[in-house]
Design a protein around this motif. Structure first.
Motif, short mmCIF file in Angstrom:
data_model
loop_
_atom_site.label_atom_id
_atom_site.label_comp_id
_atom_site.label_asym_id
_atom_site.label_seq_id
_atom_site.Cartn_x
_atom_site.Cartn_y
_atom_site.Cartn_z
N LYS A 116 0.84 -1.21 0.00
CA LYS A 116 0.00 0.00 0.00
C LYS A 116 0.87 1.25 0.00
N HIS A 123 -5.41 1.58 -0.51
CA HIS A 123 -5.63 1.60 0.94
C HIS A 123 -7.08 1.32 1.25
N ASP B 81 -4.18 3.41 8.15
CA ASP B 81 -5.16 3.96 7.21
C ASP B 81 -4.66 5.33 6.73
N HIS B 83 -5.00 7.65 4.69
CA HIS B 83 -5.71 8.82 4.14
C HIS B 83 -5.79 10.03 5.09
N ASP B 86 -2.61 11.82 4.77
CA ASP B 86 -2.53 12.55 3.50
C ASP B 86 -3.30 13.87 3.59
N ALA B 87 -4.49 13.79 4.23
CA ALA B 87 -5.31 15.02 4.38
C ALA B 87 -4.59 16.04 5.24
N SER B 246 -12.43 4.93 10.09
CA SER B 246 -13.12 4.91 8.80
C SER B 246 -14.50 4.27 8.88
N SER B 261 -15.23 15.92 3.04
CA SER B 261 -14.35 14.99 2.32
C SER B 261 -13.04 15.68 1.99
N GLY B 263 -9.68 14.48 0.09
CA GLY B 263 -9.05 13.36 -0.62
C GLY B 263 -9.88 12.12 -0.40
N LYS B 264 -9.24 11.06 0.07
CA LYS B 264 -9.96 9.80 0.27
C LYS B 264 -10.40 9.63 1.72
N SER B 265 -10.31 10.69 2.52
CA SER B 265 -10.74 10.53 3.91
C SER B 265 -11.88 11.50 4.22
#
Lengths: 123, 276
Positions: A116, A123, B81, B83, B86-87, B246, B261, B263-265
């Motif tokens: 990942k 992910h 996890d 994300h 990343d955020a 999540s 929201s 990105g992906k989180s």
């Protein structure tokens, strides 16, 4: 997506093969660096190589240097999978061009989490 | 492996609930068995049944607390996890740096053995070195004194190091000590660890820019979740951010929060606040 496993231990190749096949990858195997280079030449679909450090003949460190010296393979991602567990070795492998590094012994989840990190698994 | 009968399981379930407000579901007998059998051995007792027998006749024995801690310690890993991290890197910290001219406060609730707050500290040092100089407070709390003692040590096994930690960060921020790896003091110093039970009155907390409370609300009943979110609301700055796990949400629990929201989180902000 195809993954090449390079390890002189048949048991280690078998363990990694099960983890990777369960995760949906096609798996190719080689038992030393030279054989692995030949696999890369033959099979252009290989996106990731998991390579041991200590092997007879061409070792994993020499293999990584050889791959990174060849522009044709610049998109192939390389992860060292080894019992070598000192900071200096991790640093040397990264400096030679390894994208990631995992130390033996490892868990299945640890391998998948490294994939990942490399963006190879979502992910 | 010791197996637990229903009477003993109910006793442990009540004990955990009284001390932590965590609601063990009926199918968690295996968890009680796997977590408490080692504790019984450490205490020099022959079986899980003997441990529970001792708890029943000695209601003030220190093992009560150790049982609660053993049951409520949860899995964690570095950059778990990815994300939310990343955020943090791509949106939240740049936005907060623009808006704030004083220090930032981040709270990691239920931090377990410390991988989450140390991941945040490494991320800050890697990508926002100016923030380190300007001061950032990372406060990390957990119910368990034993797990916090581990977190303060910053000492991790190879199995833990292999999980989720990019090798480049391993080389920059860890030293090898025997078979273990210790996080460098420059990262350790960035995190303040405190013992705190989310279900009981909290220690005095500074207003927080960011709260990480991931994978912990799921263990509480609805009333306790609502009470905890209400207290988060009181310490979160008006334009601050809350991250849950999540599989967790504020939906149907607290209407003051709205999901955002990034990105992906998904994170949560108070409704009157500005979005990034």
């Amino acid at each position: 997506m195809a993954v090449l496993i390079v390890d002189d231990s048949r048991a280690m190749r078998s363990l990694l093969r099960h983890i990777l096949k369960d995760a949906g990858f096609a798996v190719i195997e080689a038992s030393d660096g030279q054989e692995a280079l030949e696999c890369l030449q033959r099979c252009r679909e290989i996106d990731l190589v998991l390579v041991d450090w200590n092997m007879p003949g061409m070792d994993g460190y020499a293999f990584i240097r050889a791959v990174r010296a060849a522009p044709a393979y610049h998109e192939v991602r390389l992860m060292m999978v080894t019992a070598e567990a000192e900071i200096e070795q991790v640093s040397r492998a990264l400096a030679a061009g390894a994208d990631e590094y995992i130390m033996k012994p490892f868990t299945r989840d640890a391998v998948l989490e490294k994939l990942k990190l490399l963006g190879i698994l979502p992910h | 492996m010791d197996t637990i009968n229903s009477s003993d399981f109910n006793y442990i379930r009540d004990l955990v609930r009284r001390h932590s407000a965590i609601a063990l579901e009926a199918d968690k007998a295996y968890l009680v068995e796997t977590r408490l059998a080692p504790l019984a051995r450490q205490a020099g007792l022959a079986s899980l049944q003997e441990l529970i027998g001792l708890l029943r006749i000695q209601p003030t024995h220190p093992l009560h607390r150790q049982v609660v801690e053993a049951i409520t310690t949860h899995e964690t890993s570095f950059f778990r996890d990815i994300h939310p991290f990343d955020a943090l890197k791509n949106t939240i910290l740049p936005a907060l740096l623009t808006r704030r001219h004083s220090s930032l406060t981040i709270w990691c609730a239920a931090c377990s053995s410390g991988q989450e707050p140390f991941s945040i500290a490494m991320l800050v040092r890697e990508h926002f070195p100016a923030l380190v100089a300007r001061q950032i407070r990372i406060i990390a709390t957990d119910l368990s004194g034993a797990i916090l003692a581990r977190a303060r040590e910053g000492l991790y096994s190879q199995i833990e190091i292999n999980r989720g930690l990019p090798a480049a960060l391993l080389t920059r921020y860890f030293d090898k000590q025997g078979l273990h790896w210790r996080i460098k003091s420059e990262i350790r110093r960035m995190v303040e660890f405190q013992q705190s039970n989310l279900a009981e009155p909290w220690p005095l907390m500074p207003p927080a820019d960011l709260v990480f409370m991931r994978n912990v609300l799921i263990y509480f009943d609805v009333d306790t979740k609502k009470a905890i979110l209400s207290r988060v609301r009181n310490i979160l700055k008006p334009d601050g951010y809350l991250f849950l796990g999540s599989s967790e949400t504020t939906l149907n629990l607290d209407t003051a929060f709205q999901p955002i929201s990034l990105g992906k989180s998904t994170c949560y902000q108070l409704r009157q606040s500005k979005t990034p």
